[in-house]
Design an enzyme around this catalytic site. Sequence first.
Site, short mmCIF file in Angstrom:
data_model
loop_
_atom_site.label_atom_id
_atom_site.label_comp_id
_atom_site.label_asym_id
_atom_site.label_seq_id
_atom_site.Cartn_x
_atom_site.Cartn_y
_atom_site.Cartn_z
N SER A 1 24.86 18.38 82.64
CA SER A 1 25.01 19.23 81.48
C SER A 1 25.87 18.53 80.41
O SER A 1 25.56 17.42 80.00
CB SER A 1 25.60 20.56 81.94
OG SER A 1 25.38 21.58 81.02
N ASP B 1 14.78 24.38 81.41
CA ASP B 1 16.24 24.45 81.47
C ASP B 1 16.73 25.35 80.34
O ASP B 1 16.40 25.14 79.18
CB ASP B 1 16.83 23.05 81.31
CG ASP B 1 18.33 22.99 81.62
OD1 ASP B 1 19.07 23.86 81.13
OD2 ASP B 1 18.74 22.07 82.34
N HIS C 1 19.03 25.24 85.44
CA HIS C 1 19.85 24.26 84.70
C HIS C 1 20.19 23.08 85.59
O HIS C 1 20.83 23.25 86.63
CB HIS C 1 21.12 24.96 84.21
CG HIS C 1 21.98 24.11 83.35
ND1 HIS C 1 21.49 23.19 82.45
CD2 HIS C 1 23.34 24.03 83.26
CE1 HIS C 1 22.49 22.60 81.83
NE2 HIS C 1 23.63 23.08 82.32
#
Length: 515
Positions: free
Chosen positions: A229, A456, A484
Amino acid sequence: MDSRRLLRTTAVALASAGLILSGCSGGSDAAAPRGTAQGRSAPSAAPEALKEFYAQKLKWRDCGVEGFQCATLRAPLDYAKPDGEEIELAVSRVRATGPGKRIGSLLVNPGGPGGSAVGYLQAYAGIGYPAPVRARYDMVAVDPRGVARSEPVECLTGPQMDAYTQVDQTPDDAAETDALSAAFKDFAAGCAKRSGKVLPHVSTVETARDMDVLRAVLGDERLSYVGASYGTFLGATYAELFPDRVGRLVLDGAMDPSLPALDLNRDQTAGFETAFRAFAADCVGRPDCPLGTGSVPAAGEALKKFFRAVDAEPLPTGESRKLGESLATTGVIAAMYDEGAWPQLREALAQAKGGRGAGLLALADSYYEREPDGEYANLMAANAAVNCLDLPAAYRGPADAAKAVPSFEKASPVFGRGLAWAALNCTYWPSPATGRPHRITAEGAAPILVVGTTRDPATPYKWAESLAAQLSSGTLLTYEGDGHTAYGRGSDCVDTAINTYLLEGTPPRDGKRCS
């Protein structure tokens, strides 16, 4: 919600209350250095002014968590003034288990910005990463400056955060717009008052420089790293600063560093809409779906109607806080990070349909890392502090936010209005932005593996495509699925490709797709 660039792995987003955050302090043995990679020149030496930091020895001690050691890393508070004040950063590791020859250290970061890397290592990565990887790497984490145990940014008290998270983020008139602006101003002022010294020095560039100090102190000539991320932006920034020190970098759930804040927020809004549609498609096929059994658009309209209802009349939750629109929206978005949370969301929405908001409140609390005693981790404070330094604010003021609402609603009919206004937070930040949007090429770096998930919610797939194309040595691995990030989430294809890269240094072919 405070900021829409709250980017973190599923483990951090949904299991944060279970993170083991142990105190870390100093004992002795640094990891043995690796040899120079065959066919590549040795990395350049540390700058003379920073040699004190690059030459320091970590004093390792037991953390109080079985198998893990902890230490403290020193770094300059301001790299432009290396002889000035210092900052202390919490580090943790678990040694390579064997069998097989040790490769070196593998640094991990779960994202955020603001997620505790030490907590992530001790609760998940250090025990949950694939055994062959843990066998041959020392698993290492450092809480970034301003985060968790590394001189954390602090802004509001627990009760103040409770009030802040309940402020209406879909203002209907001037009074509500003023109240939202005042909340963001008060948050920023609290950060300046309680963390003014560190606040100008928590940028991603500074954290990447800290990572290079740690790399050297650990004895590794090149950095091996898995960033998820926001951690992908941190990893890409490291590669830009130190291309000759790049080892094996996995950037999972990638960000696009070339985008300005407004575009990042709007793209992420579209990502949450994509994730919601996937949830809704699954939900409406079930006879007990709390959003009805019709179409996906009808489910979206049902959720919007619910948000309007709790905006007008918040639901009781069994405690003093009630579930208004802001907390309800946060609760739904929290469950978008992982399809494994969809059953919990269906149950929470059904409960809310029956007039009780406790289920959605629990999801919102997990997102904000609110503890049962009413205290909050510093996630939201650090998130804003890093984001607002890394990029200029999306808006100059509320009028800009109001103008942006239609484009956000086009990106997401369900979440667009609230997420458009959430991007106002950096407008009032006390420390001016030091970063700018730009392409990262990292010329001369070893192959870098970029991973993207097609649905995502927090880091849209097109960001991974863009970053892989920008990086001169980027290779794109695609996971066709929900949720995610991709590594360790159930795809043998993804995990095998990443493990092979980490263990053998061979990335998959560019464009490889997995499901």
